[in-house]
Motif scaffolding. Structure first.
Motif, mmCIF file in Angstrom:
data_model
loop_
_atom_site.group_PDB
_atom_site.id
_atom_site.type_symbol
_atom_site.label_atom_id
_atom_site.label_comp_id
_atom_site.label_asym_id
_atom_site.label_seq_id
_atom_site.Cartn_x
_atom_site.Cartn_y
_atom_site.Cartn_z
ATOM 1 N N GLY A 93 72.444 34.957 47.654
ATOM 2 C CA GLY A 93 73.589 35.956 47.723
ATOM 3 C C GLY A 93 73.094 37.317 48.294
ATOM 4 O O GLY A 93 71.879 37.470 48.918
ATOM 5 N N ASN A 94 73.413 38.423 47.524
ATOM 6 C CA ASN A 94 73.076 39.706 48.085
ATOM 7 C C ASN A 94 72.896 40.018 49.683
ATOM 8 O O ASN A 94 73.787 39.750 50.157
ATOM 9 N N ALA A 95 71.534 40.132 50.080
ATOM 10 C CA ALA A 95 71.586 40.778 51.295
ATOM 11 C C ALA A 95 71.696 39.468 52.456
ATOM 12 O O ALA A 95 72.383 39.717 53.573
ATOM 13 N N LEU A 96 71.395 38.379 52.108
ATOM 14 C CA LEU A 96 71.662 36.935 52.919
ATOM 15 C C LEU A 96 73.235 36.582 52.930
ATOM 16 O O LEU A 96 73.485 36.041 54.045
ATOM 17 N N GLY A 97 73.996 37.138 51.930
ATOM 18 C CA GLY A 97 75.422 37.078 52.260
ATOM 19 C C GLY A 97 75.777 35.753 51.987
ATOM 20 O O GLY A 97 77.298 35.431 52.348
ATOM 21 N N VAL A 98 74.995 34.959 51.409
ATOM 22 C CA VAL A 98 75.800 33.362 51.309
ATOM 23 C C VAL A 98 76.441 33.305 49.660
ATOM 24 O O VAL A 98 76.276 34.362 48.954
ATOM 25 N N ALA A 99 77.529 32.670 49.517
ATOM 26 C CA ALA A 99 78.263 32.704 48.315
ATOM 27 C C ALA A 99 77.626 32.456 46.955
ATOM 28 O O ALA A 99 77.937 32.920 46.025
ATOM 29 N N PRO B 103 77.559 23.252 47.622
ATOM 30 C CA PRO B 103 78.158 22.786 48.673
ATOM 31 C C PRO B 103 77.500 23.027 50.033
ATOM 32 O O PRO B 103 76.783 23.710 50.428
ATOM 33 N N PRO B 104 77.776 21.600 50.662
ATOM 34 C CA PRO B 104 77.380 21.699 52.239
ATOM 35 C C PRO B 104 77.347 23.074 52.974
ATOM 36 O O PRO B 104 76.458 23.449 53.838
#
Length: 287
Positions: free
Chosen positions: A97-103, A132-133
């Motif tokens: 999450g954070n900077a990478l923006g993934v959930a 999740p994929p």
């Protein structure tokens, strides 16, 4: 033995006190610290920590949740920021999450033996479902983008430099080092809350933080700079800060921890402990 530096990198664990604890007899020694401390934007003195770890045969574990993807020349985090060789830190834990923006999700890197042990013994890993994929695919793509180009990290740094320099020139105190987490120090909790509300009225979403999240008298607005921000966004945000500061007739100065925070009201510097008297005098028309 685990030496945890997560609470306060400056006052709680000085180099001397850390050395004293490292000298204690223990079969294994592990120094744990944030790479970047999120509330103040301070960077852990990683070269010194690694040097002490080598001297006393300890391992180093850093949490890179506020460094991964954007901190350092190409976004590889605190190790790269200090110019340390990859692998100097034994264990790195971070988030998708954070900077990478993934959930959701995160990861741990380290020696193969350690990773194998975590897969067999780490309860959060064993008793949780797989990601999740689509989340895994997004994370993989983000790393591909970061490996191909350092442009994102460079843009974040350029935006950070612009914001910090303009805000400092305007008279605000920005805590921390030259990090995209930019705490605008206000001191008073109520002021931080109202200031953030008035920034939102101008289309700028920032959050005021106060005790118990931060120390009493250290309330601030925490601004987080992104690669998606344009220079126009940065300039507009600085202008909004100036307008709100002017509308509140308040100019804020944050002092060191050992001193009482002060507020400058109508060109007279006053400690917060006297602020109620100023308000009383204003009501009585004696100002």
């Amino acid at each position: 033995m685990v030496l945890n530096l997560l609470v306060d990198p400056v006052s709680t664990y000085t180099k001397h006190s850390l050395m004293l604890q490292l000298k204690l007899d223990a079969r294994m020694k592990l120094i744990v610290t944030d790479g970047v401390f999120s509330m103040d934007g301070n960077v852990a003195p990683l070269p010194e920590i690694c040097a002490l770890a080598e001297k006393y045969n300890a391992m180093v574990f850093i949490d890179e949740c506020h460094a991964t993807g954007f901190f350092g020349k190409t976004g590889r985090g605190t190790e790269e920021y200090f110019g340390l060789q990859p692998g100097k830190v034994d264990i790195i834990n971070s988030t998708l999450g954070n900077a990478l923006g993934v959930a959701a999700g995160g990861y741990t890197t380290g020696p193969k033996e350690l990773i194998s042990l975590l897969r067999q013994r780490a309860r959060p890993y064993l008793f949780s479902n797989s990601l999740p994929p689509p989340v895994v695919a997004c994370a993989s793509k983000v790393f591909d983008l970061l490996l191909v180009s350092s442009g994102y990290a460079e843009k974040v740094q350029a935006n950070t430099d612009r914001f910090r320099s303009q805000m400092t020139d305007a008279g605000f105190i920005i805590a921390g080092e030259n990090h995209p987490i930019c705490p605008v120090m206000l001191g008073d909790a109520r002021l931080a809350s109202v200031f953030a509300d008035q920034m939102l009225e101008r289309g700028i979403f920032v959050i005021g933080f106060s005790f118990p999240v931060v120390r009493k008298g250290k309330a601030r607005i925490r601004v987080q700079i992104s690669a998606s921000h344009s220079f126009e966004d940065i300039d507009g945000t600085v202008e909004a800060f100036k307008q709100v500061g002017k509308s509140r007739q308040v100019f804020v100065r944050a002092l060191s921890v050992s001193k009482e925070p002060t507020i400058l009201l109508k060109k007279e510097r006053l400690p917060f402990s006297r602020l109620h008297r100023v308000i009383r005098d204003l009501k009585l028309g004696t100002w």
